[in-house]
Structures are given as structure tokens and as C-alpha cells.
Design a protein around this motif. Structure first.
Motif, PDB file in Angstrom:
ATOM      1  N   ARG A  93      41.262  33.944  35.486  1.00  0.00           N
ATOM      2  CA  ARG A  93      41.046  35.203  35.776  1.00  0.00           C
ATOM      3  C   ARG A  93      40.773  35.047  37.505  1.00  0.00           C
ATOM      4  O   ARG A  93      41.154  35.951  38.248  1.00  0.00           O
ATOM      5  N   ALA A  94      40.039  33.881  37.978  1.00  0.00           N
ATOM      6  CA  ALA A  94      39.707  34.000  39.017  1.00  0.00           C
ATOM      7  C   ALA A  94      40.883  33.781  40.022  1.00  0.00           C
ATOM      8  O   ALA A  94      40.959  34.165  41.181  1.00  0.00           O
ATOM      9  N   ALA A  95      41.697  32.770  39.532  1.00  0.00           N
ATOM     10  CA  ALA A  95      43.021  32.524  40.082  1.00  0.00           C
ATOM     11  C   ALA A  95      44.121  33.510  40.421  1.00  0.00           C
ATOM     12  O   ALA A  95      44.703  34.012  41.336  1.00  0.00           O
ATOM     13  N   GLU A  96      43.995  34.344  39.118  1.00  0.00           N
ATOM     14  CA  GLU A  96      44.921  35.673  39.316  1.00  0.00           C
ATOM     15  C   GLU A  96      44.342  36.670  40.328  1.00  0.00           C
ATOM     16  O   GLU A  96      44.973  37.106  41.013  1.00  0.00           O
ATOM     17  N   THR A  97      42.924  37.009  40.295  1.00  0.00           N
ATOM     18  CA  THR A  97      42.446  37.612  41.311  1.00  0.00           C
ATOM     19  C   THR A  97      42.755  37.268  42.887  1.00  0.00           C
ATOM     20  O   THR A  97      42.874  38.235  43.909  1.00  0.00           O
ATOM     21  N   ARG A  98      42.749  35.909  43.015  1.00  0.00           N
ATOM     22  CA  ARG A  98      43.215  35.538  44.404  1.00  0.00           C
ATOM     23  C   ARG A  98      44.869  35.680  44.731  1.00  0.00           C
ATOM     24  O   ARG A  98      45.305  35.424  45.875  1.00  0.00           O
ATOM     25  N   ARG A  99      45.652  35.959  43.743  1.00  0.00           N
ATOM     26  CA  ARG A  99      47.046  35.972  43.919  1.00  0.00           C
ATOM     27  C   ARG A  99      47.612  37.304  44.439  1.00  0.00           C
ATOM     28  O   ARG A  99      47.156  38.331  43.995  1.00  0.00           O
ATOM     29  N   PRO A 100      48.472  37.059  45.580  1.00  0.00           N
ATOM     30  CA  PRO A 100      49.030  38.356  45.941  1.00  0.00           C
ATOM     31  C   PRO A 100      49.894  38.851  44.818  1.00  0.00           C
ATOM     32  O   PRO A 100      50.388  38.304  43.844  1.00  0.00           O
ATOM     33  N   GLY A 101      49.857  40.229  44.676  1.00  0.00           N
ATOM     34  CA  GLY A 101      50.563  40.915  43.807  1.00  0.00           C
ATOM     35  C   GLY A 101      49.758  40.804  42.294  1.00  0.00           C
ATOM     36  O   GLY A 101      50.500  40.967  41.315  1.00  0.00           O
TER      37      GLY A 101
END
Length: 285
Positions: A19-27
Motif C-alpha cells: 500500500r505504501a508503494a501504491e501510494t507513491r505510484r502515479p495514477g
């Protein structure tokens, strides 16, 4: 503190790292501002092991994309809980287990909702330490229980849960870690606490996902951590119906569970011998 978590409990750190990685992801499909602190020092390492298995260097991916799956699952259940909470008659939400979930802290909730998080004491203690100083956005109750205990229901009742009123139950990241008999036992116990009209959601793999040779890379990672996948069902609707729930089973990539992110074909349900994941969602009859 992570050395106090057992192997299954530590998988919550993997979810937080995803979830942390998704939060940093564009889009991104959602924003979880607390995921990185909840992942702790160990979560990124667990995610790195999964990435190596899922995206092996120099070879084409043949496993489901864990980052895309987790992003879709989180958003799907975000939407499910948000929609259910808008019903004025739906006053209780129960996460069992809660793990490192931060929905009580990152989402807005109507004032009529009471929000219960069930998990083992070590998990809740770790989570409370990581979220020190952060206030939940809902009438929030942590209930320290092991879901295999004989009396966890009573402790939920003691925390203020009312079994005569409809509730929303989310069993996220649970059923594939417990044997089939325990799955039935869990659903039976949840049903006994759920007034008619209560809602339920869960994620579940099919039986083939536990045995297909090309799944070994991912299965071996979890088994190596000491938390093998133990249960899958090809008929999730029937599984839940046995315990009084009328549900639908949606696969990632199907309408309502894609969000423009699922990268693989979605085989029709009649096709045998393929891996599947189901987002099960429905109501207590």
C-alpha cells in the motif's frame, strides 16, 4: 517489535508495504498516508522477496502481479465499505483480522458508524505504536483476540458490538491461510453474529491456485516464511451460502474490479485448471 509477530502476522507488513508503494505510484488507486510507517523496517524486505518471485529477472512473468492485485483488492474493499457505510441502518463495521489496515484513519466515515478491529494482541500493539498520535476518523474499537479462540465473540460483544443490528464484516487476507475446516468454522461464527441484512466481503483463491506448478514461485515464498496457503475454493458462492450468505464472486479484471490495472486475461468460470482470485461480497439472508 516485529520479532514479536508470528509469520502470518508479519504478512500484514507486506500488505502495508504494498500500500505504501501504491501510494507513491502515479495514477494510484488510493492514498494510504500511514502505510509506510505501518510497514516498518521489515515490510519492504518482504515485498522485495515477492517482487523477485513475481517478476523474475530475465524471464517473463507467469505469476499474478502482486502489486496490481493488492491495489485492486484494496480499492475494491474501500469502495465496498464506503458504500455500505452510507446506509443509515448499517451502523457497525468489523475487520477480522485488522492487520496493518488504516481505513479507520485514512477514510471519512459517517457519524453513525462504530468500527471494530479484531486481531491478535501483538499486531494491535505494533499498530498502536506505529500510529501513535494519529486519531481515527470514526468511533473506533480495537479488540485484542485470536480468531481461533473459543471466546472472541464475547470480547467483541464486550467492546460494544450489537448482534441484533446489521453489520459489515471484512475478512481480508485471511481465508487462504487457514484450513478448510477453520474457514467453515469462521464463517459459521461470523454468521451467528450477523443480523439479517448484514454484509460480508472476503478474498479467496481457487483450489488450483494452491497446486499449479507455475504458482510454486509465489507459494514457496509464503511457505518459506512459515505461512503457507492452505485453502481455496472453486465455488465461493456455495461456500458462503452454506453459512447463510448470498454472495457474488468477482475476479480481478472483471467489471467493478479492474480500475484499469489488471494486466492479465480473466478466464471464464467454466475453464478448469487456471489460477483465480475472488472478491466475495454479499449479504446475510
Amino acid at each position: 517489535m516485529t520479532d514479536l509477530l508470528d509469520p502470518v502476522e508479519r504478512t500484514a507488513l507486506l500488505t502495508a508495504a504494498l500500500r505504501a508503494a501504491e501510494t507513491r505510484r502515479p495514477g494510484r488507486l488510493y492514498a494510504d498516508p500511514y502505510a509506510a510507517r505501518l510497514a516498518g523496517e521489515d515490510g519492504p524486505g518482504l515485498l522485495a522477496e515477492v517482487r523477485v518471485a513475481t517478476f523474475p529477472p530475465g524471464r517473463e512473468r507467469n505469476l499474478p502481479s502482486t502489486p496490481d492485485y493488492n491495489a485492486i483488492r484494496t480499492r475494491f474493499f474501500d469502495d465496498f465499505l464506503h458504500t455500505a457505510a452510507q446506509d443509515p441502518g448499517m451502523t457497525q463495521i468489523v475487520l477480522a483480522p485488522a492487520g496493518m489496515d488504516s481505513r479507520a484513519y485514512r477514510m471519512d466515515w459517517p457519524g453513525h458508524i462504530r468500527y471494530f478491529e479484531l486481531d491478535r494482541p501483538a499486531v494491535l500493539d505494533f499498530k498502536a505504536a506505529r500510529l501513535q498520535g494519529v486519531a481515527p476518523r470514526v468511533d473506533h474499537h480495537s479488540v485484542a483476540v485470536d480468531l481461533t479462540d473459543a471466546d472472541w465473540e464475547q470480547r467483541l460483544l464486550d467492546a460494544g458490538y450489537d448482534p441484533t443490528r446489521p453489520a459489515v464484516w471484512l475478512l481480508e487476507g485471511l481465508l487462504y491461510y487457514i484450513p478448510e475446516a477453520d474457514t467453515h468454522r469462521m464463517l459459521k461464527r461470523v454468521a451467528a453474529l450477523s443480523a439479517p441484512g448484514s454484509r460480508i466481503a472476503a478474498d479467496l483463491v481457487n483450489a488450483a491456485a494452491l497446486t499449479l506448478p507455475h504458482m510454486r514461485g509465489l507459494l514457496d515464498v509464503f511457505a518459506g516464511w512459515g505461512c503457507p496457503w492452505l485453502f481455496g475454493s472453486d465455488e465461493p458462492e456455495e461456500l458462503f451460502a452454506r453459512h447463510g450468505f448470498e454472495v457474488q464472486a468477482t475476479q480481478p479484471g472483471e467489471e467493478g474490479a479492474d480500475f484499469g490495472r489488471w494486466p492479465d486475461p480473466v478466464p471464464p468460470r467454466h475453464v478448469a485448471g487456471v489460477r483465480r482470485v475472488f472478491f466475495v461480497h454479499g449479504r446475510r439472508r
